[in-house]
Design an enzyme around this catalytic site. Structure first.
Site, PDB file in Angstrom:
ATOM      1  N   ASP A  55       0.846  -1.202   0.000  1.00  0.00           N
ATOM      2  CA  ASP A  55       0.000   0.000   0.000  1.00  0.00           C
ATOM      3  C   ASP A  55       0.879   1.249   0.000  1.00  0.00           C
ATOM      4  O   ASP A  55       1.035   1.908   1.023  1.00  0.00           O
ATOM      5  CB  ASP A  55      -0.907  -0.035   1.240  1.00  0.00           C
ATOM      6  N   LYS A  57       0.096   3.643  -1.921  1.00  0.00           N
ATOM      7  CA  LYS A  57      -0.835   4.668  -2.444  1.00  0.00           C
ATOM      8  C   LYS A  57      -0.126   5.504  -3.504  1.00  0.00           C
ATOM      9  O   LYS A  57       0.048   6.731  -3.377  1.00  0.00           O
ATOM     10  CB  LYS A  57      -1.376   5.556  -1.328  1.00  0.00           C
ATOM     11  N   ASP A  60       2.070   9.376  -8.502  1.00  0.00           N
ATOM     12  CA  ASP A  60       3.135  10.145  -9.161  1.00  0.00           C
ATOM     13  C   ASP A  60       2.939  10.067 -10.675  1.00  0.00           C
ATOM     14  O   ASP A  60       1.972   9.471 -11.150  1.00  0.00           O
ATOM     15  CB  ASP A  60       4.503   9.578  -8.727  1.00  0.00           C
ATOM     16  N   THR A  64       7.539   7.357 -12.713  1.00  0.00           N
ATOM     17  CA  THR A  64       7.923   7.154 -11.306  1.00  0.00           C
ATOM     18  C   THR A  64       6.994   6.132 -10.644  1.00  0.00           C
ATOM     19  O   THR A  64       7.444   5.286  -9.869  1.00  0.00           O
ATOM     20  CB  THR A  64       7.874   8.502 -10.550  1.00  0.00           C
ATOM     21  N   ALA A 168     -11.417   0.850  14.504  1.00  0.00           N
ATOM     22  CA  ALA A 168     -10.842   2.100  15.025  1.00  0.00           C
ATOM     23  C   ALA A 168     -11.458   3.348  14.382  1.00  0.00           C
ATOM     24  O   ALA A 168     -11.573   4.390  15.020  1.00  0.00           O
ATOM     25  CB  ALA A 168      -9.327   2.087  14.832  1.00  0.00           C
ATOM     26  N   GLN A 169     -11.850   3.258  13.116  1.00  0.00           N
ATOM     27  CA  GLN A 169     -12.417   4.438  12.438  1.00  0.00           C
ATOM     28  C   GLN A 169     -13.951   4.423  12.429  1.00  0.00           C
ATOM     29  O   GLN A 169     -14.590   5.227  11.762  1.00  0.00           O
ATOM     30  CB  GLN A 169     -11.872   4.536  11.012  1.00  0.00           C
ATOM     31  N   LYS A 170     -14.496   3.440  13.142  1.00  0.00           N
ATOM     32  CA  LYS A 170     -15.945   3.398  13.422  1.00  0.00           C
ATOM     33  C   LYS A 170     -16.859   3.002  12.257  1.00  0.00           C
ATOM     34  O   LYS A 170     -18.076   3.187  12.322  1.00  0.00           O
ATOM     35  CB  LYS A 170     -16.445   4.742  14.011  1.00  0.00           C
TER      36      LYS A 170
HETATM   37  O1  O7M Z   1      -7.988  -0.372  11.062  1.00  0.00           O
HETATM   38  P1  O7M Z   1      -7.114   0.861  11.096  1.00  0.00           P
HETATM   39  O2  O7M Z   1      -7.873   2.117  11.090  1.00  0.00           O
HETATM   40  O3  O7M Z   1      -6.068   0.793  12.164  1.00  0.00           O
HETATM   41  O4  O7M Z   1      -6.238   0.821   9.743  1.00  0.00           O
HETATM   42  C1  O7M Z   1      -6.787   1.076   8.503  1.00  0.00           C
HETATM   43  C2  O7M Z   1      -5.762   0.848   7.423  1.00  0.00           C
HETATM   44  O5  O7M Z   1      -6.377   1.107   6.174  1.00  0.00           O
HETATM   45  C3  O7M Z   1      -4.528   1.751   7.498  1.00  0.00           C
HETATM   46  O6  O7M Z   1      -3.423   1.018   6.995  1.00  0.00           O
HETATM   47  C4  O7M Z   1      -4.852   2.884   6.549  1.00  0.00           C
HETATM   48  O7  O7M Z   1      -3.714   3.414   5.935  1.00  0.00           O
HETATM   49  C5  O7M Z   1      -5.709   2.148   5.498  1.00  0.00           C
HETATM   50  N1  O7M Z   1      -6.698   2.985   4.813  1.00  0.00           N
HETATM   51  C6  O7M Z   1      -7.590   3.754   5.526  1.00  0.00           C
HETATM   52  O8  O7M Z   1      -7.640   3.705   6.750  1.00  0.00           O
HETATM   53  N2  O7M Z   1      -8.421   4.582   4.848  1.00  0.00           N
HETATM   54  C7  O7M Z   1      -8.470   4.647   3.502  1.00  0.00           C
HETATM   55  O9  O7M Z   1      -9.273   5.357   2.953  1.00  0.00           O
HETATM   56  C8  O7M Z   1      -7.601   3.835   2.761  1.00  0.00           C
HETATM   57  C9  O7M Z   1      -6.767   2.972   3.430  1.00  0.00           C
HETATM   58  C10 O7M Z   1      -6.062   2.023   2.629  1.00  0.00           C
HETATM   59  O10 O7M Z   1      -5.762   0.921   2.973  1.00  0.00           O
HETATM   60  O11 O7M Z   1      -5.822   2.398   1.375  1.00  0.00           O
HETATM   61  C11 O7M Z   1      -5.274   1.494   0.515  1.00  0.00           C
END
Ligand code: O7M
Length: 213
Positions: A55, A57, A60, A64, A168-170
């Protein structure tokens, strides 16, 4: 499918969590915290235990971006994640690299955070359409915004959707389970007193929610 988001900075802790949860986790997602802390070698090491989704993300220019994808696949990743807002030419270039490794490409439509509504949310649907046209394998869609997950599923009927934001993000499993193929979970597993039990429970709840929702 349960993807473990391994956002840790210690190699030892990361390997310990993967060992403990391996029976319930289908793939491990590595992100900048672990790779910047432990080096790219961690991808290879983890790939010997589980499928690894890199990941980075990617966001670029095409050249690259292709280098980043190449490094991830060369080190044993099975899939890479790119941002979608960068446009079609970037996704096409990453797909060319992925094809050489028989790897997958997932594309972020909109992030889980509120601020993502300011820009990405307005283009999430279009991003999903472009990812589909380019032939990417899957999408990342936010469990914190079930309406977006539904929308993206409508657009990309045959693409795999992985959804972060549960716990964690609800985000709520029952609101998104039937639209997605997998969930991405980090803190609720690796910060739990018993990560193995946490992974088992989350996977079971996801599978149950898929059947009943
Ligand atoms: O369960 P968490 O919140 O501890 O972790 C969530 C994981 O998902 C963490 O690695 C974030 O970088 C990823 N993530 C998000 O939380 N939100 C997004 O919109 C996208 C991602 C992700 O994985 O994108 C590929």
């Amino acid at each position: 499918m349960l993807v473990l988001a391994l956002d840790l900075t210690s190699r030892e802790k990361a390997l310990e969590i993967v060992e403990k949860t391996r029976d319930f986790v289908d793939a491990v997602k590595v992100n900048y915290p672990i790779v910047l802390s432990c080096g790219i070698e961690i991808v290879k090491e983890l790939s010997e235990i589980k499928r690894v989704i890199a990941d980075f993300k990617i966001a670029d220019i095409p050249y690259t971006s292709s280098l980043i994808a190449e490094i991830a696949f060369k080190n044993g990743a099975n899939a890479v994640i790119s941002h979608g807002f960068v446009g079609r030419d970037v996704l096409e270039e990453i797909m060319k690299v992925a094809e050489n490794y028989d790897g997958k490409v997932y594309v972020v439509t909109e992030l889980t955070n509120e601020g993502a509504r300011e820009f990405m949310g307005q283009f999430a649907r279009k991003i999903a359409e472009i990812a589909k046209e380019v032939g990417c394998h899957g999408l990342i869609a936010p469990a914190t915004k079930p309406e977006r997950v539904r929308e993206v599923r409508e657009v990309a009927k045959n693409l795999e959707i992985l959804s972060p934001g549960i716990g964690a993000q609800k985000g709520k499993l029952e609101e998104i389970a039937k639209y997605v193929d997998g969930i991405i979970v980090g803190r609720s597993i690796y910060n739990a007193d018993n990560p193995k039990e946490a992974a088992r429970k989350i996977k079971e709840e996801f599978e149950k929610a898929k059947l009943t929702s």
